[in-house]
Design a protein around this motif. Sequence first.
Motif, PDB file in Angstrom:
ATOM      1  N   VAL A 165       0.838  -1.201   0.000  1.00 27.32           N
ATOM      2  CA  VAL A 165       0.000   0.000   0.000  1.00 27.32           C
ATOM      3  C   VAL A 165       0.872   1.249   0.000  1.00 27.32           C
ATOM      4  CG1 VAL A 165      -1.560   1.385   1.412  1.00 27.32           C
ATOM      5  CG2 VAL A 165      -2.069  -1.017   1.021  1.00 27.32           C
ATOM      6  N   ASN A 166       1.863   1.272   0.875  1.00 27.08           N
ATOM      7  CA  ASN A 166       2.748   2.442   0.942  1.00 27.08           C
ATOM      8  C   ASN A 166       3.553   2.602  -0.334  1.00 27.08           C
ATOM      9  OD1 ASN A 166       1.897   3.225   3.474  1.00 27.08           O
ATOM     10  ND2 ASN A 166       3.474   2.036   4.539  1.00 27.08           N
ATOM     11  N   ASP A 167       4.013   1.475  -0.900  1.00 26.67           N
ATOM     12  CA  ASP A 167       4.759   1.543  -2.155  1.00 26.67           C
ATOM     13  C   ASP A 167       3.883   2.090  -3.280  1.00 26.67           C
ATOM     14  OD1 ASP A 167       7.109   0.648  -1.079  1.00 26.67           O
ATOM     15  OD2 ASP A 167       6.894  -1.419  -1.773  1.00 26.67           O
ATOM     16  N   SER A 168       2.611   1.682  -3.294  1.00 32.21           N
ATOM     17  CA  SER A 168       1.692   2.165  -4.325  1.00 32.21           C
ATOM     18  C   SER A 168       1.449   3.661  -4.172  1.00 32.21           C
ATOM     19  CB  SER A 168       0.364   1.411  -4.237  1.00 32.21           C
ATOM     20  OG  SER A 168       0.529   0.037  -4.517  1.00 32.21           O
ATOM     21  N   ARG A 169       1.310   4.112  -2.952  1.00 30.31           N
ATOM     22  CA  ARG A 169       1.110   5.540  -2.717  1.00 30.31           C
ATOM     23  C   ARG A 169       2.350   6.343  -3.097  1.00 30.31           C
ATOM     24  NH1 ARG A 169      -1.907   4.683   3.141  1.00 30.31           N
ATOM     25  NH2 ARG A 169      -3.929   4.047   2.270  1.00 30.31           N
ATOM     26  N   ARG A 170       3.516   5.784  -2.820  1.00 32.15           N
ATOM     27  CA  ARG A 170       4.759   6.460  -3.207  1.00 32.15           C
ATOM     28  C   ARG A 170       4.866   6.541  -4.725  1.00 32.15           C
ATOM     29  NH1 ARG A 170       9.981   4.670  -4.032  1.00 32.15           N
ATOM     30  NH2 ARG A 170       9.442   2.546  -3.389  1.00 32.15           N
ATOM     31  N   LEU A 171       4.484   5.451  -5.399  1.00 34.98           N
ATOM     32  CA  LEU A 171       4.465   5.449  -6.862  1.00 34.98           C
ATOM     33  C   LEU A 171       3.543   6.541  -7.387  1.00 34.98           C
ATOM     34  CD1 LEU A 171       4.902   4.240  -9.715  1.00 34.98           C
ATOM     35  CD2 LEU A 171       3.069   2.603  -9.172  1.00 34.98           C
ATOM     36  N   ALA A 172       2.341   6.631  -6.817  1.00 33.69           N
ATOM     37  CA  ALA A 172       1.386   7.651  -7.261  1.00 33.69           C
ATOM     38  C   ALA A 172       1.949   9.048  -7.072  1.00 33.69           C
ATOM     39  CB  ALA A 172       0.066   7.501  -6.494  1.00 33.69           C
ATOM     40  N   ASP A 173       2.620   9.270  -5.955  1.00 34.37           N
ATOM     41  CA  ASP A 173       3.200  10.593  -5.704  1.00 34.37           C
ATOM     42  C   ASP A 173       4.278  10.940  -6.731  1.00 34.37           C
ATOM     43  OD1 ASP A 173       1.546  11.016  -3.549  1.00 34.37           O
ATOM     44  OD2 ASP A 173       3.012  10.368  -2.050  1.00 34.37           O
ATOM     45  N   THR A 174       5.078   9.946  -7.124  1.00 35.44           N
ATOM     46  CA  THR A 174       6.108  10.221  -8.132  1.00 35.44           C
ATOM     47  C   THR A 174       5.467  10.543  -9.480  1.00 35.44           C
ATOM     48  OG1 THR A 174       6.406   7.901  -8.829  1.00 35.44           O
ATOM     49  CG2 THR A 174       7.763   8.687  -6.996  1.00 35.44           C
ATOM     50  N   ILE A 175       4.339   9.912  -9.791  1.00 38.56           N
ATOM     51  CA  ILE A 175       3.647  10.198 -11.059  1.00 38.56           C
ATOM     52  C   ILE A 175       3.115  11.629 -11.046  1.00 38.56           C
ATOM     53  CG2 ILE A 175       1.678   9.598 -12.523  1.00 38.56           C
ATOM     54  CD1 ILE A 175       2.022   6.689 -11.541  1.00 38.56           C
ATOM     55  N   VAL A 176       2.481  12.013  -9.946  1.00 45.33           N
ATOM     56  CA  VAL A 176       1.955  13.375  -9.825  1.00 45.33           C
ATOM     57  C   VAL A 176       3.080  14.392  -9.982  1.00 45.33           C
ATOM     58  CG1 VAL A 176       0.843  15.026  -8.279  1.00 45.33           C
ATOM     59  CG2 VAL A 176      -0.023  12.678  -8.419  1.00 45.33           C
ATOM     60  N   GLN A 177       4.203  14.158  -9.287  1.00 48.41           N
ATOM     61  CA  GLN A 177       5.331  15.088  -9.359  1.00 48.41           C
ATOM     62  C   GLN A 177       5.911  15.159 -10.767  1.00 48.41           C
ATOM     63  OE1 GLN A 177       7.931  13.575  -6.318  1.00 48.41           O
ATOM     64  NE2 GLN A 177       6.399  13.918  -4.706  1.00 48.41           N
TER      65      GLN A 177
END
Length: 227
Positions: free
Chosen positions: A141-153
């Motif tokens: 879950v945390n890895d997925s959220r980190r991935l999403a944040d990198t996409i947004v950035q």
Amino acid sequence: MIVLDPGHGGRDPGALGVRGTQEKGVVMAIARQLQAELQVGGIYRVMLTRSGDSYVPLRERVARAQTAKADLFLSLHADAHADSEIRGASVYTLSEDASDREAAMLAARENRADATAGFRFAHEPDNVAQALFAMSQRGTVNDSRRLADTIVQSFARNGVRLLPRTHRQAGFAVLTSPDIPAALVELGYLSNPQDERLLTVSQHQIALARALRASVDAHFGLATRKA
């Protein structure tokens, strides 16, 4: 191993643009462009959950990623909205509780795609809860959220228009693998004339693919390759 999941396909066209653009074609074009970008340099192996205009049930998409022992799963979409003024990209990760009503409605629409295309996805809340628990145990879950944040950035750095509250959460069936970091990327709204036009332009498709490539590099702590 990166698994790319072009949404919809075959008898399920997905969202329809104001000029008749079909979601399934747009996301396939961008997935193929992203595949080419990721394969430069030989760092990544890349697989698509569908290689052509074919229908693949949601559960099968997840199973294909698991069989391939994917290290990352990106599901690509281009939604429609009742308000044609709404435009911009957004990123979703799995959560038992949707972050907002719009995210919940989008997940419901995507999950219903199997039923409308002739394959009824079995909603099994206990299984989803078990998957979420397993994911939390493994840190997925945390890895997925980190991935999403990198996409947004990455999108923001590359001038991709974003929705407010860009990273959202909901119960997407296609994101339920318990051990693969996963995100669903809405690349824009086909119901908006500007987004629809951009999503069909090769230059913009390349820009989106390169921004997504940069986010994958960032997720794995790699320096982005020069375009």
